[in-house]
Design an enzyme around this catalytic site. Structure first.
Site, short mmCIF file in Angstrom:
data_model
loop_
_atom_site.label_atom_id
_atom_site.label_comp_id
_atom_site.label_asym_id
_atom_site.label_seq_id
_atom_site.Cartn_x
_atom_site.Cartn_y
_atom_site.Cartn_z
N HIS A 201 0.89 -1.00 -0.09
CA HIS A 201 -0.06 0.19 0.48
C HIS A 201 0.98 1.24 0.15
CE1 HIS A 201 0.13 -0.12 4.36
NE2 HIS A 201 0.77 0.79 4.54
N ASP A 234 0.09 -7.31 1.17
CA ASP A 234 0.40 -6.27 1.45
C ASP A 234 2.28 -6.06 1.95
OD1 ASP A 234 0.13 -4.13 1.87
OD2 ASP A 234 0.10 -4.15 4.02
N SER A 317 4.56 2.92 7.30
CA SER A 317 4.28 2.04 6.96
C SER A 317 5.36 1.00 6.00
CB SER A 317 3.13 1.66 5.66
OG SER A 317 2.02 1.61 6.19
#
Length: 474
Positions: A201, A234, A317
């Protein structure tokens, strides 16, 4: 609720709304909040209204002649041209969008809030967590931490020593789509050929012809390209263009050997603050987490996560979660928000509930992406219900689009599973829902043999199953 065939497609995220778990309280601000007002007389102060402090300049409150202290100036929210903390800030994620380009000609908060269900392993309760993409409509608020830590030696085993060794091998990633949208995340050096591992992402906006850059703590900035990305896991791998010859890959640990209570160190760029180091412990293992990017065409991401209380915020992230020795044990991916509210309402930053993809799983995925550009998913060839449950993962009566719920000749079929069976364990891991089962399956490789415990007609059965495989394109 609709079901998806887990073995043939990456299922969408559960549609159940998250459950709010409280709202952040407003902490008192200013010197008076500490309960220690000055006791000595103070000189008079001119009464003009003080000018707003420049961005990056610390606010220095001064007392009025009567000895009272003024409140600190209001901090605009992201989207108002300043840093985080205001009422409009969309906290509650681990991905930070940068300021829109000046050509946009407008500010304002732009946030795509992603909501998913977190099934508490062993408890069966449904917790809500939010993944948000925040936008800063004003000038850049990115502040790079000093790289002086690499110049100072600290005793082995200290956090400072681990950080000094790991920081030079982490990067701040900026991804931008062809229409100018994008954000900032983190990644780390995977090998000497210039491969960087991060979250899917983080780089998703740059996959189709977008722009991708990676900046090291010493200021070196490189263009990069996406080698491969796995939306279900992910995980993504990017490669630096004209990679330097002095890259030092981070050592990879063994996430299977991590124990609850082990120390953790997280590195990332929370809210654009590059090269930030935070610490905590492993709070739990095998925590089932399901998420999606909120679009109607998106596929779900599932992980059996490492839970940590190290501070993780938007922008963390893709960054490494390290153990006390400095080895990577996970990839920071998501946090739980204190509220399921929308655009900034009641949202917060880290509340000590962060989730990381175990490095053993991420390493396998990254190697596949480097080798073929495509992820490979383990599968059982059966459609399971994605509804929240505490009883297990129920094989549905019918698969996607009217297909058979149990694929003929697939792993589940060969193991003797049938529609209506409820899977309650995979090896020694308790399965309390469909998403939990998928997350556990994806911690394995195709060809692995697993022990499956299931119920049929009230009777419990056990069977051995060899997992199949499916190559994915996202």
């Amino acid at each position: 609720m609709s079901t998806e065939n887990e073995g043939n497609a990456v299922p969408p995220a559960p549609s159940a709304p998250p459950v709010p778990v409280g709202s952040p309280e407003t902490a008192p601000q200013g010197p008076a909040a500490a309960g220690n007002p000055p006791t000595a007389p103070l000189p008079p102060v001119p009464q003009e209204s003080p000018a707003a402090p420049e961005q990056g300049v610390a606010y220095q409150p001064v007392p009025a002649p009567d000895g009272t202290w003024p409140p600190p100036p209001a901090t605009p929210a992201y989207g108002d041209g300043a840093g985080p903390g205001g009422p409009g800030a969309g906290w509650g994620a681990s991905y930070q969008q940068p300021a829109p380009k000046p050509r946009n000609g407008r500010g304002g908060l732009v946030a795509a809030v992603l909501v998913a269900a977190l099934v508490a392993g062993g408890l069966g309760g449904g917790l809500g967590y939010t993944l948000a993409k925040d936008s800063d409509g004003g000038g850049s608020t990115t502040v790079s931490a000093s790289d002086s830590a690499t110049q100072v030696k600290r005793a082995p085993g200290t956090i400072a020593h681990v950080a000094a060794k790991a920081l030079p091998s982490t990067v701040t990633i900026e991804a931008e789509s062809t229409n100018g949208e994008g954000g900032t995340g983190t990644g780390f050096v995977f090998d000497t050929q210039g491969h960087i591992v991060t979250n899917n992402h983080v780089v998703a906006d740059a996959v189709d012809g977008g722009k991708l850059t990676a900046t090291f703590p010493d200021g070196r900035k490189y263009d990069a390209e996406v080698v491969g990305h796995a939306q279900g896991y992910d995980v993504a791998v990017v490669k630096l263009k004209n990679a330097p010859s002095d890259l030092k890959p981070l050592a990879l640990g063994d996430s299977d050997k991590v124990a609850v209570g082990d120390e953790t160190i997280a590195i990332g760029a929370p809210f654009g603050l590059s090269n930030t180091v935070t610490t905590g412990i492993i709070s739990a293992k095998n925590r089932p987490v399901a998420s999606s990017d909120g679009s109607s065409t998106s596929k779900a991401s599932y992980m059996s996560a490492l839970q940590t209380d190290a501070s993780i915020n938007p922008g963390n992230s893709g960054g490494p979660l390290l153990d006390a020795s400095g080895a990577v044990i996970g990839i920071n991916s998501a946090i739980q928000s204190s509220s399921s509210g929308g655009f900034g309402a009641g949202q917060s930053g880290s509340i000590g509930l962060g989730f990381a993809i175990p490095i053993n799983q991420a390493k396998y995925v990254a190697q596949q992406l480097i080798k073929t550009g495509k992820p490979v998913y383990a599968r059982i060839g059966a459609s399971v219900s994605l509804e929240e449950s505490t009883d297990g993962a129920k094989i549905t009566d019918q698969g996607t689009g009217g297909a058979a719920a149990v694929e003929s000749g697939g792993p589940a079929d060969k193991a003797g599973l049938k529609p209506g069976d409820v899977i309650t364990k995979l090896d020694d891991h308790v399965i309390d829902s469909g998403p939990t089962l998928i997350g556990e399956i994806w911690t394995h490789k195709p060809g692995d043999k697993v022990a499956v415990t299931y119920k049929r007609g009230g009777q419990e059965h056990s069977v051995s199953m060899t997992l199949g495989s499916r190559e994915g394109d996202s």
